[in-house]
Design an enzyme around this catalytic site. Structure first.
Site, PDB file in Angstrom:
ATOM      1  N   HIS A   1       2.803   1.338   3.343  1.00  0.00           N
ATOM      2  CA  HIS A   1       3.788   1.084   2.278  1.00  0.00           C
ATOM      3  C   HIS A   1       5.183   1.546   2.705  1.00  0.00           C
ATOM      4  O   HIS A   1       6.181   0.868   2.430  1.00  0.00           O
ATOM      5  CB  HIS A   1       3.366   1.758   0.972  1.00  0.00           C
TER       6      HIS A   1
ATOM      7  N   HIS B   1       0.546  -7.037  -3.971  1.00  0.00           N
ATOM      8  CA  HIS B   1       0.367  -5.837  -3.157  1.00  0.00           C
ATOM      9  C   HIS B   1      -0.167  -6.176  -1.764  1.00  0.00           C
ATOM     10  O   HIS B   1       0.227  -5.556  -0.777  1.00  0.00           O
ATOM     11  CB  HIS B   1      -0.550  -4.808  -3.832  1.00  0.00           C
TER      12      HIS B   1
ATOM     13  N   ASP C   1       1.477  -5.039   1.759  1.00  0.00           N
ATOM     14  CA  ASP C   1       0.734  -4.436   2.875  1.00  0.00           C
ATOM     15  C   ASP C   1       0.954  -5.217   4.176  1.00  0.00           C
ATOM     16  O   ASP C   1       1.148  -4.628   5.237  1.00  0.00           O
ATOM     17  CB  ASP C   1      -0.773  -4.466   2.583  1.00  0.00           C
TER      18      ASP C   1
ATOM     19  N   HIS D   1      -5.844  -4.905   6.077  1.00  0.00           N
ATOM     20  CA  HIS D   1      -5.276  -4.187   7.227  1.00  0.00           C
ATOM     21  C   HIS D   1      -5.965  -4.546   8.542  1.00  0.00           C
ATOM     22  O   HIS D   1      -5.322  -4.654   9.578  1.00  0.00           O
ATOM     23  CB  HIS D   1      -5.371  -2.684   6.995  1.00  0.00           C
TER      24      HIS D   1
HETATM   25 ZN    ZN Z   1      -1.446  -1.081   0.233  1.00  0.00          ZN
END
Ligand code: ZN
Length: 301
Positions: A86, A244, A248, A271
């Site tokens: 973040h 969100h 990311d 991720h």
């Molecule tokens: Zn995140």
């Protein structure tokens, strides 16, 4: 190609920026000091609590060592910094190229679970233009990676940074959501920066049982239980979840150390797939090149 004047030079902060908060997994209170750094320095984390080993952890695509619950980087001595994404996302969009990020623990504070507190922190510190040309990664050929269950991430040629993201969850509350944006600073501030991370109540219980999510709470994540949001304040956007994920992805791509001129498309990605894409890009040098706008730089000098 359109670039604003601020996009053609590297930038650092005008002064130090300091913030403190708990780590979402360690539950530990951590103090973070972001300090100005010279042109070409890049983004380097320093673990001030580590004295017996090399405590500098420079950000790079290869430095990413874990991606299950956030993006974790490490140096050759195995010194780690967790949950960088973040902060990295905010640094990317605000055009900050060179800073030293000191922290006295293993994890970047989660704050409210979005990038908003980091954007506000960096805004307060202010920005300083540096006498080095801003370099970009220009995507020349499509690059695509995938994992199981339809998770894919790709980069395609485009003369600006665009982002498409789609998620699909077996939850009526989330269902299928997508965003398709020109990921510039104005759009990010309006649409993306305040979108919080999220999790499912049953997962939180499991994570706690294995010693994780110790700092996780309704103060720093949207928590879903069946078809309910447990947070009394509700959502910041009806589709806060996919926003969100886009936040990311911006941070996960910025481990490359340069902004991207290209279109990112993520489907059910996280991720892990994001970092796989970064590594695939680095392994295919014919698919991209580093560009700057020296001509415009000379014209404005
Ligand atoms: Zn995140």
């Amino acid at each position: 190609m359109s670039t604003s004047t601020s996009d053609i030079h590297e930038h650092t902060l005008a002064g130090p920026a300091i913030i403190a908060g708990v780590g979402v997994h360690t539950g530990r209170r951590t103090r973070l000091s972001i300090r100005p750094a010279a042109p070409g320095h890049g983004i380097v984390f320093v673990r001030t609590d580590v004295k017996d080993r090399d405590n500098r952890v420079p950000v790079s695509g290869e430095a990413v060592v874990k991606t299950q619950l956030g993006t974790v980087i490490a140096n050759a001595d195995g010194v780690e910094v967790s949950t960088i994404e973040h902060l990295m996302s905010a640094l990317c969009i605000l055009g900050v190229d060179n800073v030293l990020v000191e922290l006295d623990g293993p994890e970047v504070p989660i704050m409210d679970g979005s990038a908003l507190p980091f954007v506000q922190l960096l805004d307060r510190a202010g920005f300083r233009r540096q006498e080095a040309p801003q370099r970009y990664i220009e995507i020349l050929e499509p690059i695509r990676v995938e994992e199981g269950e339809g998770k894919t991430a790709e980069l395609k040629p485009c003369d600006r940074f665009e982002m498409f993201f789609e998620i699909e969850f077996d939850s009526d509350l989330i269902g299928r959501q997508s965003v398709d944006l020109v990921m510039d600073e104005e759009t990010y501030r309006r649409e993306i920066m305040s979108a919080r991370t999220f999790g499912f109540a049953h997962e939180v219980e499991h994570l706690r049982s294995i010693g994780l999510a110790r700092g996780g709470s309704l103060e720093n994540a949207v928590v879903i239980d069946g078809d309910r949001i447990l947070n009394p304040e509700g959502l910041r956007f009806a589709d806060e979840f996919v926003r969100h994920k886009a936040l990311d992805a911006v941070g996960d791509l910025y481990v490359l150390g340069m902004p991207i001129l290209g279109r990112f498309e993520g489907r059910k990605a996280g991720h892990s797939v994001n970092n796989k894409l970064v590594r695939e890009l680095l392994a295919n040098p014919q698919a991209w090149r580093v560009v700057s706008f020296e001509r415009e730089l000379a014209a404005t000098a």
